[in-house]
Design a protein around this motif. Structure first.
Motif, PDB file in Angstrom:
ATOM      1  N   GLY A  32       0.628  -1.313  -0.115  1.00 32.53           N
ATOM      2  CA  GLY A  32      -0.186   0.180  -0.171  1.00 32.53           C
ATOM      3  C   GLY A  32       0.366   1.379   0.231  1.00 32.53           C
ATOM      4  O   GLY A  32       0.848   2.754  -1.065  1.00 32.53           O
ATOM      5  N   ALA A  33       2.024   0.981   0.882  1.00 33.61           N
ATOM      6  CA  ALA A  33       2.866   2.805   1.135  1.00 33.61           C
ATOM      7  C   ALA A  33       3.067   2.461  -0.133  1.00 33.61           C
ATOM      8  O   ALA A  33       3.924   3.653  -0.691  1.00 33.61           O
ATOM      9  N   TRP A  34       3.997   1.402  -0.897  1.00 31.38           N
ATOM     10  CA  TRP A  34       4.919   1.823  -2.138  1.00 31.38           C
ATOM     11  C   TRP A  34       3.425   2.514  -3.202  1.00 31.38           C
ATOM     12  O   TRP A  34       4.524   2.606  -3.921  1.00 31.38           O
ATOM     13  N   GLN A  35       2.307   1.540  -3.362  1.00 28.97           N
ATOM     14  CA  GLN A  35       1.600   1.785  -4.038  1.00 28.97           C
ATOM     15  C   GLN A  35       1.624   3.392  -3.947  1.00 28.97           C
ATOM     16  O   GLN A  35       1.312   4.903  -5.171  1.00 28.97           O
ATOM     17  N   GLU A  42       2.079   6.524  -6.918  1.00 30.17           N
ATOM     18  CA  GLU A  42       1.437   7.422  -7.610  1.00 30.17           C
ATOM     19  C   GLU A  42       1.457   8.900  -7.029  1.00 30.17           C
ATOM     20  O   GLU A  42       1.113  10.077  -7.960  1.00 30.17           O
ATOM     21  N   LEU A  43       1.912   9.439  -5.745  1.00 25.56           N
ATOM     22  CA  LEU A  43       1.596  10.368  -5.716  1.00 25.56           C
ATOM     23  C   LEU A  43       3.359  11.089  -5.414  1.00 25.56           C
ATOM     24  O   LEU A  43       3.820  12.302  -5.226  1.00 25.56           O
ATOM     25  N   ILE A  79      10.852   4.139 -14.074  1.00 29.01           N
ATOM     26  CA  ILE A  79      11.741   3.928 -12.868  1.00 29.01           C
ATOM     27  C   ILE A  79      11.260   2.933 -11.783  1.00 29.01           C
ATOM     28  O   ILE A  79      12.657   2.051 -11.173  1.00 29.01           O
ATOM     29  N   LEU A  80      10.217   3.476 -11.238  1.00 26.68           N
ATOM     30  CA  LEU A  80       9.521   2.357 -10.253  1.00 26.68           C
ATOM     31  C   LEU A  80       8.390   1.895 -10.550  1.00 26.68           C
ATOM     32  O   LEU A  80       7.235   3.534  -9.865  1.00 26.68           O
ATOM     33  N   PRO A  81       8.107   1.232 -11.066  1.00 25.93           N
ATOM     34  CA  PRO A  81       6.317   1.161 -11.028  1.00 25.93           C
ATOM     35  C   PRO A  81       5.666   0.819 -10.013  1.00 25.93           C
ATOM     36  O   PRO A  81       6.072   0.451  -8.909  1.00 25.93           O
ATOM     37  N   ALA A  82       4.466   1.208 -10.047  1.00 27.75           N
ATOM     38  CA  ALA A  82       3.409   0.461  -8.653  1.00 27.75           C
ATOM     39  C   ALA A  82       3.079  -0.374  -9.055  1.00 27.75           C
ATOM     40  O   ALA A  82       3.641  -1.056  -9.566  1.00 27.75           O
TER      41      ALA A  82
END
Lengths: 246, 251
Positions: free
Chosen positions: A12-15, A19-20, A27-30
């Motif tokens: 969740g934190a990664w997502q 996104e934000l 570089i960093l996909p969700a």
């Protein structure tokens, strides 16, 4: 259960960050994009997974076989142990990153160098934990067996080997955890297929999500192997459950 | 002190080929420590001799000498083939109670099925029926000692060396186990060297009690126990013998 919640929270934190946080998705996909890649590229991932999985299975198999055999041989024969123990440690001191390309030169681009590299990495934890455990068998038990006229082989079969089994399996668990890393290194060093090869290819193609998806598959495979051995350990060694664990 | 020649044990039937134990001024040192010094002790075939002494007086060393686990630095140790029942039960945690008892047979190359078949009747006879498949961790301390004793018995040796077999048990189960052991030895007579720090246990079980001095251990007194079995700890003759043994121990 709690482990699952922690994973979900991290995802969740990664997502949210992806996104934000304004990070380029190349570089960093969700996590959601990685999940999409997992589904869309499932055929590609599966085919490459099969290659890597068979390399890992063969490599671990060879390491277990050689590791146990070496440990038993060195346990039975002290001169051999004195002569080859430094070599055993040396086998782990070799940086795999350096040896891997050399093995590819020697053994070609096929399965052989991968299996050799994985076996080389996994051999050490198996051999050392088994050898240590064989040597740490309760001395009073061995004394008792002497009063029962046990031969060297009987003492091994009835006391030393079963006593060493839990440690040997723990060594195998460490081995499977690093085996997957070994497989990726081996594929980096030169290969035409496999998940490591796929990652290596996907990054310059800006298919970052696919590369991450391959990482997810690799991690899941390592965890699966680890727990498979964990289950085997409990099945094979029920006495350690009642004595050693709370 | 002269040995009493006519002990109750001498009249007991004993297995063929049984042999006794003869320790003649044996000395055993470990580095600077002399564990036993000029120790002499004989056990006639079929006799039960208890060795009592303060902690660290070399009792376990004596048993190791008799079992052939170590050699004396001086003196002579002669004994028939001897099996050791160690202080810790040393049951194999992975094997069932029956398999633990049958270990001496397995070690000699007997197949699993034959070893179990041979051990099972004795197992049941000694009050262990129903616990064949139990792992040691599932057994009480007393039951574990029974299995350990049975393992010693099934070694098939004429001489049994018992090293404080009940030291780890509480007083109640100890008394229980002493009765059990007396009964078991009645069924399966052997030459027994029993090491203990419990004088009462010695007098309950033995035909003769040998009292050891503090380290370095040597025999300072030998008391025959000419009491009929089963013995009662409240019996006057029993109490008198126990007092004598305690006195010898204190001197």
């Amino acid at each position: 259960m709690i482990a699952l919640l922690v994973v979900l929270a991290l995802l969740g934190a990664w997502q949210l960050y992806a996104e934000l946080g304004g990070v380029d998705r190349l570089i960093l996909p969700a996590p959601s994009e990685i999940a999409t890649a997992l589904v869309e590229d499932r055929g590609l991932l599966w085919n490459n997974f099969l290659v890597t999985a068979s390399e890992v299975a063969l490599g671990i198999g060879a390491a277990l076989l050689l590791g146990f055999a070496c440990a038993v041989a060195l346990h039975f024969w002290l001169p051999l142990r004195r002569a080859t123990y430094p070599l055993l440690i040396g086998s782990q001191a070799i940086p795999i990153v350096i040896v891997a390309p050399l093995l590819v030169v020697w053994l070609g681009f096929g399965m052989a160098p991968k299996v050799a590299i994985i076996a080389l990495i996994c051999f050490f934890p198996v051999a050392v934990t088994t050898l240590d455990a064989l040597g740490r068998t309760d001395r009073d038990t061995l004394k008792l067996l002497r009063t029962l006229d046990a031969t060297r082989w009987s003492a091994f079969r009835f006391a030393e080997a079963p006593a060493a089994l839990p440690a040997a399996l723990s060594g195998a668990k460490i081995a499977v955890a690093v085996a997957v890393i070994g497989a990726v290194f081996a594929e980096y060093a030169g290969s035409s297929e496999g998940l490591g090869h796929l990652i290596l290819q996907s990054v310059p193609q800006l298919e970052t999500a696919r590369a991450w998806a391959a990482v997810v598959v690799l991690a899941a495979f390592a965890v699966l192997l680890f727990y498979a051995l964990d289950v085997a350990q409990r099945r094979l060694l029920p006495w350690t459950r009642t004595e050693g664990r709370p | 002190m002269p040995f009493q020649t006519e002990t109750p044990a001498a009249r007991r039937p004993h297995p063929p080929g049984a042999r006794g134990v003869r320790v003649e001024s044996a000395t055993r040192r470990f580095g600077d420590v002399t564990a036993v010094e000029a120790l002499s002790l004989s056990v006639a075939p079929g006799e039960v001799v208890a060795v009592v002494g303060p902690s660290g007086c070399g009792k376990s060393t004596l048993l190791e000498l008799v079992c052939g686990l170590s050699e004396p630095d001086d003196g002579v140790v002669e004994a028939g083939p001897a099996a050791l029942m160690p202080q810790r039960d040393l049951l194999l945690p992975w094997a069932s109670a029956l398999d633990n008892a049958a270990l001496p047979l397995r070690v000699r190359g007997v197949s699993k099925a034959d070893a179990r078949a041979a051990a099972a009747p004795v197992f049941a006879e000694l009050g262990l029926a129903g616990f064949e498949g139990a792992r040691p961790s599932e057994l009480s301390g007393g039951m574990r000692q029974r299995v350990a004793f049975l393992r010693t018995l099934l070694a098939g040796k004429p001489v049994l060396c018992l090293d404080e077999p009940f030291a780890a048990l509480d007083a109640l189960s100890r008394a229980d186990m002493q009765r059990w052991l007396a009964d078991a030895l009645g069924r399966e007579p052997r030459t027994v060297l029993l090491v203990t720090h419990d004088v009462e246990e010695a007098v309950v079980l033995a035909d003769r009690v040998a009292v050891l001095s503090p380290r370095p251990g040597r025999v300072v007194a030998e008391l025959p126990v000419p009491l009929p079995r089963p013995r009662s700890v409240t019996d006057r003759a029993f109490v008198a013998l126990r007092e004598r043994a305690l006195e010898a121990l204190g001197s």
